[in-house]
Scaffold this motif. Structure first.
Motif, PDB file in Angstrom:
ATOM      1  N   MET A 122     -21.825  59.796  -6.063  1.00 35.15           N
ATOM      2  CA  MET A 122     -21.782  58.530  -5.623  1.00 35.15           C
ATOM      3  C   MET A 122     -22.839  58.066  -4.572  1.00 35.15           C
ATOM      4  O   MET A 122     -23.413  57.156  -4.445  1.00 35.15           O
ATOM      5  CB  MET A 122     -20.344  58.327  -4.804  1.00 35.15           C
ATOM      6  CG  MET A 122     -19.979  57.085  -4.444  1.00 35.15           C
ATOM      7  SD  MET A 122     -18.331  56.713  -3.865  1.00 35.15           S
ATOM      8  CE  MET A 122     -18.201  55.129  -3.461  1.00 35.15           C
ATOM      9  N   ALA A 123     -23.012  59.241  -3.456  1.00 31.34           N
ATOM     10  CA  ALA A 123     -24.165  58.991  -2.656  1.00 31.34           C
ATOM     11  C   ALA A 123     -25.635  58.890  -3.237  1.00 31.34           C
ATOM     12  O   ALA A 123     -26.382  58.070  -2.761  1.00 31.34           O
ATOM     13  CB  ALA A 123     -24.083  60.142  -1.600  1.00 31.34           C
ATOM     14  N   MET A 124     -25.823  59.859  -4.211  1.00 31.94           N
ATOM     15  CA  MET A 124     -27.179  59.728  -5.034  1.00 31.94           C
ATOM     16  C   MET A 124     -27.421  58.305  -5.636  1.00 31.94           C
ATOM     17  O   MET A 124     -28.316  57.782  -6.053  1.00 31.94           O
ATOM     18  CB  MET A 124     -27.245  60.854  -5.913  1.00 31.94           C
ATOM     19  CG  MET A 124     -27.374  62.031  -5.313  1.00 31.94           C
ATOM     20  SD  MET A 124     -27.025  63.632  -6.532  1.00 31.94           S
ATOM     21  CE  MET A 124     -28.643  63.315  -7.347  1.00 31.94           C
ATOM     22  N   LYS A 125     -26.174  57.572  -6.235  1.00 34.32           N
ATOM     23  CA  LYS A 125     -26.152  56.369  -6.880  1.00 34.32           C
ATOM     24  C   LYS A 125     -26.809  55.310  -5.771  1.00 34.32           C
ATOM     25  O   LYS A 125     -27.272  54.271  -6.132  1.00 34.32           O
ATOM     26  CB  LYS A 125     -24.979  56.013  -7.507  1.00 34.32           C
ATOM     27  CG  LYS A 125     -24.857  54.776  -7.960  1.00 34.32           C
ATOM     28  CD  LYS A 125     -23.958  53.626  -7.066  1.00 34.32           C
ATOM     29  CE  LYS A 125     -23.844  52.523  -7.692  1.00 34.32           C
ATOM     30  NZ  LYS A 125     -22.967  51.504  -7.009  1.00 34.32           N
ATOM     31  N   MET A 126     -26.280  55.573  -4.461  1.00 31.49           N
ATOM     32  CA  MET A 126     -26.739  54.542  -3.437  1.00 31.49           C
ATOM     33  C   MET A 126     -28.117  55.057  -2.937  1.00 31.49           C
ATOM     34  O   MET A 126     -28.674  54.692  -1.705  1.00 31.49           O
ATOM     35  CB  MET A 126     -25.839  54.832  -2.468  1.00 31.49           C
ATOM     36  CG  MET A 126     -24.467  54.202  -2.788  1.00 31.49           C
ATOM     37  SD  MET A 126     -23.246  54.403  -1.385  1.00 31.49           S
ATOM     38  CE  MET A 126     -21.809  53.569  -2.159  1.00 31.49           C
ATOM     39  N   ASN A 127     -28.793  56.050  -3.610  1.00 32.13           N
ATOM     40  CA  ASN A 127     -30.235  56.392  -3.125  1.00 32.13           C
ATOM     41  C   ASN A 127     -30.395  57.147  -1.676  1.00 32.13           C
ATOM     42  O   ASN A 127     -31.186  57.177  -1.093  1.00 32.13           O
ATOM     43  CB  ASN A 127     -31.002  54.957  -3.209  1.00 32.13           C
ATOM     44  CG  ASN A 127     -31.369  54.242  -4.094  1.00 32.13           C
ATOM     45  OD1 ASN A 127     -31.344  54.965  -5.310  1.00 32.13           O
ATOM     46  ND2 ASN A 127     -31.533  53.196  -4.076  1.00 32.13           N
ATOM     47  N   LYS A 128     -29.163  57.969  -1.510  1.00 29.23           N
ATOM     48  CA  LYS A 128     -29.046  58.795  -0.499  1.00 29.23           C
ATOM     49  C   LYS A 128     -29.597  60.231  -0.624  1.00 29.23           C
ATOM     50  O   LYS A 128     -29.009  60.886  -1.659  1.00 29.23           O
ATOM     51  CB  LYS A 128     -27.610  58.904   0.124  1.00 29.23           C
ATOM     52  CG  LYS A 128     -27.045  57.511   0.318  1.00 29.23           C
ATOM     53  CD  LYS A 128     -27.815  56.508   1.449  1.00 29.23           C
ATOM     54  CE  LYS A 128     -27.450  55.360   1.469  1.00 29.23           C
ATOM     55  NZ  LYS A 128     -27.951  54.458   2.389  1.00 29.23           N
ATOM     56  N   PRO A 129     -30.331  60.694  -0.046  1.00 32.13           N
ATOM     57  CA  PRO A 129     -30.613  62.199   0.158  1.00 32.13           C
ATOM     58  C   PRO A 129     -29.435  63.138   0.409  1.00 32.13           C
ATOM     59  O   PRO A 129     -28.577  62.684   1.163  1.00 32.13           O
ATOM     60  CB  PRO A 129     -31.709  62.443   1.403  1.00 32.13           C
ATOM     61  CG  PRO A 129     -32.097  61.215   1.495  1.00 32.13           C
ATOM     62  CD  PRO A 129     -31.182  60.239   1.362  1.00 32.13           C
ATOM     63  N   VAL A 130     -28.949  64.054  -0.426  1.00 30.83           N
ATOM     64  CA  VAL A 130     -27.756  64.889  -0.342  1.00 30.83           C
ATOM     65  C   VAL A 130     -28.329  66.357  -0.075  1.00 30.83           C
ATOM     66  O   VAL A 130     -29.102  67.074  -0.781  1.00 30.83           O
ATOM     67  CB  VAL A 130     -26.963  64.729  -1.607  1.00 30.83           C
ATOM     68  CG1 VAL A 130     -25.893  65.692  -1.611  1.00 30.83           C
ATOM     69  CG2 VAL A 130     -26.683  63.227  -1.846  1.00 30.83           C
ATOM     70  N   TYR A 131     -27.577  66.850   0.830  1.00 25.72           N
ATOM     71  CA  TYR A 131     -27.384  68.240   1.205  1.00 25.72           C
ATOM     72  C   TYR A 131     -25.940  68.559   0.557  1.00 25.72           C
ATOM     73  O   TYR A 131     -24.914  68.203   1.066  1.00 25.72           O
ATOM     74  CB  TYR A 131     -27.632  68.636   2.480  1.00 25.72           C
ATOM     75  CG  TYR A 131     -27.693  70.243   2.825  1.00 25.72           C
ATOM     76  CD1 TYR A 131     -28.762  70.840   3.069  1.00 25.72           C
ATOM     77  CD2 TYR A 131     -26.290  70.951   2.780  1.00 25.72           C
ATOM     78  CE1 TYR A 131     -28.597  72.166   3.323  1.00 25.72           C
ATOM     79  CE2 TYR A 131     -26.285  72.329   2.766  1.00 25.72           C
ATOM     80  CZ  TYR A 131     -27.453  73.031   3.276  1.00 25.72           C
ATOM     81  OH  TYR A 131     -27.588  74.209   3.723  1.00 25.72           O
ATOM     82  N   CYS A 132     -25.740  69.307  -0.532  1.00 26.46           N
ATOM     83  CA  CYS A 132     -24.674  69.716  -1.175  1.00 26.46           C
ATOM     84  C   CYS A 132     -24.225  71.423  -1.004  1.00 26.46           C
ATOM     85  O   CYS A 132     -25.228  72.184  -1.467  1.00 26.46           O
ATOM     86  CB  CYS A 132     -24.525  69.451  -2.502  1.00 26.46           C
ATOM     87  SG  CYS A 132     -22.839  69.387  -3.456  1.00 26.46           S
ATOM     88  N   GLN A 133     -23.170  71.686  -0.689  1.00 23.21           N
ATOM     89  CA  GLN A 133     -22.712  73.103  -0.650  1.00 23.21           C
ATOM     90  C   GLN A 133     -22.810  73.802  -2.014  1.00 23.21           C
ATOM     91  O   GLN A 133     -22.653  73.112  -3.224  1.00 23.21           O
ATOM     92  CB  GLN A 133     -21.446  73.296   0.046  1.00 23.21           C
ATOM     93  CG  GLN A 133     -21.496  73.878   1.569  1.00 23.21           C
ATOM     94  CD  GLN A 133     -22.332  75.219   1.704  1.00 23.21           C
ATOM     95  OE1 GLN A 133     -22.374  75.827   0.444  1.00 23.21           O
ATOM     96  NE2 GLN A 133     -23.096  74.944   2.778  1.00 23.21           N
ATOM     97  N   LYS A 134     -22.761  75.119  -2.216  1.00 21.25           N
ATOM     98  CA  LYS A 134     -22.954  75.817  -3.368  1.00 21.25           C
ATOM     99  C   LYS A 134     -21.424  76.121  -3.839  1.00 21.25           C
ATOM    100  O   LYS A 134     -20.452  75.964  -3.012  1.00 21.25           O
ATOM    101  CB  LYS A 134     -23.657  76.955  -3.397  1.00 21.25           C
ATOM    102  CG  LYS A 134     -23.210  78.019  -2.207  1.00 21.25           C
ATOM    103  CD  LYS A 134     -22.131  78.761  -2.484  1.00 21.25           C
ATOM    104  CE  LYS A 134     -21.602  79.637  -1.560  1.00 21.25           C
ATOM    105  NZ  LYS A 134     -20.222  80.168  -1.343  1.00 21.25           N
ATOM    106  N   PRO A 135     -21.459  76.417  -5.048  1.00 22.00           N
ATOM    107  CA  PRO A 135     -22.100  76.057  -6.452  1.00 22.00           C
ATOM    108  C   PRO A 135     -22.265  74.588  -6.277  1.00 22.00           C
ATOM    109  O   PRO A 135     -21.146  73.855  -5.934  1.00 22.00           O
ATOM    110  CB  PRO A 135     -21.498  76.583  -7.203  1.00 22.00           C
ATOM    111  CG  PRO A 135     -20.016  76.492  -6.897  1.00 22.00           C
ATOM    112  CD  PRO A 135     -19.724  76.756  -5.623  1.00 22.00           C
ATOM    113  N   LEU A 136     -23.346  74.159  -6.887  1.00 19.35           N
ATOM    114  CA  LEU A 136     -23.773  72.683  -6.955  1.00 19.35           C
ATOM    115  C   LEU A 136     -22.446  71.736  -7.438  1.00 19.35           C
ATOM    116  O   LEU A 136     -22.093  70.779  -6.970  1.00 19.35           O
ATOM    117  CB  LEU A 136     -24.900  72.425  -7.544  1.00 19.35           C
ATOM    118  CG  LEU A 136     -25.664  71.044  -7.381  1.00 19.35           C
ATOM    119  CD1 LEU A 136     -26.107  70.577  -6.118  1.00 19.35           C
ATOM    120  CD2 LEU A 136     -26.838  70.859  -8.426  1.00 19.35           C
TER     121      LEU A 136
END
Length: 449
Positions: A122-136
């Motif tokens: 959802m954040a990426m759809k809004m063109n936001k950089p994302v730091y996501c915990q593992k596992p992806l």
């Protein structure tokens, strides 16, 4: 809590949320529109134990302002808000992203595994950089989706494998790629942690804590009654609907350096030797054997064996150390045609072994400086790298283009646990198993909530 909740296919979710409509690639410095001297406003989704660690590390960067905090547990939210009283708080990440999309510069996702992809996508759809915990991600299909969107939109992304940036892992990568033990033919990796559950599925229900929105915690996962001690807080990794077992927790960290150093892609075959599936909890003991196509740093084929659960690893001649030394609690052993390299997890230097004896190595030639044993300081490097990349000043070392492949590899081993003692054959180009019955576990239903 919603009583009449439908299930929808993940692809339908992507379509309906607009995630299938990819825009043209953006400039490499996604936040290039920020003026000199401006600061990065971050939004944090998930503020439990790991979420608070992520919040602390990200906010320690001198150019970060924590602007938004979101958690389904009001106690977690209150603790984070006490540290960042100027941040606006939310319980539902969807509302936060929709309301504040024009104010958010970057998003940090630190939720249980099953919410990684829904929140990140959802954040990426809004063109936001994302730091996501593992596992992806929780599903293979999600990992491929996140990689695709990140690359098409040219987004700054980083998976939360902070030890990726540690001294000892950087050194091991350089050692292996220098040919110090020749071509590697086998890797054995292990963790005695037990993020499995061999017991029965619980029955009945317990009162939902007043501080917890149980419907939002479950998110896109299938609905089930709350049971104290089984899910939130802390034990969700053991349960198939929410976590990815020990392999998805410690496996990502311990796989990372060999996977990166050997420049591996996804495996061709996977075999998990474990108990029969229960369709509720992950096995408490797993021995997963992967076969990878060769690379410039390996033999024609690479065999990778993973052990987890109490007592892991199983005894094997490859794992006998000189002088009767004991193996580190967690780690990996590389076997090459010129010797072995032991890589403990973590903040212990790798050790070269030839003919049953330790061999000294010249590590100064790699220009990494003196060995570092500072977990907090080393961890921040990975987070700060993400922030600097958002500001156009650096590049991420664990972007989703890399993290998705590593996660896919991990998740294939998790799926193999549903077919114990059966070799599964993975067709990477088609993103399918030859064994059709295994393909239903590559994806999942997204519950409307």
């Amino acid at each position: 809590m919603s009583k009449n909740i439908e299930s929808i296919d993940r692809r339908e979710f992507v379509k309906k949320s607009g995630l299938g409509l990819l825009t043209a690639a953006l400039a490499p410095s996604f936040l290039a529109n920020l003026k000199a001297g401006e600061r990065l406003k971050t939004a944090h989704i998930g503020l439990g134990a790991m979420g608070m660690a992520d919040l602390s590390a990200i906010s320690s960067h001198e150019l970060v302002d924590v602007a938004f905090l979101c958690d389904v547990d009001s106690e977690n939210l209150a603790k984070a808000h006490a540290l960042h009283p100027n941040a606006k708080i939310y319980t539902d990440y969807r509302i936060m992203l929709k309301e504040m999309k024009n104010e958010i510069d970057a998003v940090v996702v630190s939720t249980p595994d099953h919410t990684h992809a829904p929140a990140s996508l959802m954040a990426m759809k809004m063109n936001k950089p994302v730091y996501c915990q593992k596992p992806l991600t929780h599903h293979v299909s999600e990992a491929r989706e996140m990689k695709k969107i990140a690359e098409k939109k040219n987004l700054v992304t980083q998976m939360g494998i902070q030890v990726h940036s540690f001294y000892d892992y950087k050194l091991a990568t350089l050692l292996i790629q220098s040919g110090i033990i020749g071509k590697v033919h086998t890797v054995r990796a292990w963790s005695p942690k037990n993020w499995g559950y061999d017991g029965p599925e619980p029955t009945g229900s317990d009162p939902v804590p007043a501080t917890l929105d149980w419907n939002l915690w479950q998110g896109t996962a299938p609905e089930r009654p709350f049971k104290e001690g089984y899910y939130h807080p802390g034990n969700w990794r053991k349960i198939m609907d929410y976590g990815c077992g020990t392999l998805g927790d410690m496996g990502v960290h311990i796989f990372d350096t060999p996977y990166n150093a050997l420049k591996l892609d996804v495996p061709e075959t996977i075999l998990n030797e474990c108990r029969l599936p229960t369709d509720f909890g992950f096995p408490e003991h797993n021995m997963v054997t992967y076969q990878f196509p060769g690379t410039e740093y390996t033999a024609e084929k690479l065999t990778w064996i993973w052990y987890d659960g109490p007592g892991a690893p199983s005894e094997h001649p490859d794992l006998i150390l000189p002088n009767g030394d004991e193996l580190p609690d967690q780690g990996a052993m590389f076997m090459g045609d010129k010797g072995r390299l032991l890589l403990p997890h973590f903040q212990q230097l790798p050790r070269k072994i030839v003919d049953g004896q330790y061999v000294e190595m010249d590590i100064e030639s790699f220009n990494l400086g003196k060995p570092v044993k500072d977990y907090e300081g080393e961890s921040k490097k990975h987070y700060h790298q993400f922030v600097d990349a958002c500001m156009g000043k650096d590049e991420c070392s664990a972007p989703f283009s890399y993290a998705a492949r590593l996660t896919e590899t991990i998740l294939l081993g998790v799926i193999a646990g549903r077919f114990p003692n059966q070799t599964l054959h993975w067709n990477s180009k088609k993103a399918k198993f030859d064994e059709k019955e295994a393909n239903e576990f590559l994806d999942g239903k997204y519950r409307k909530f």
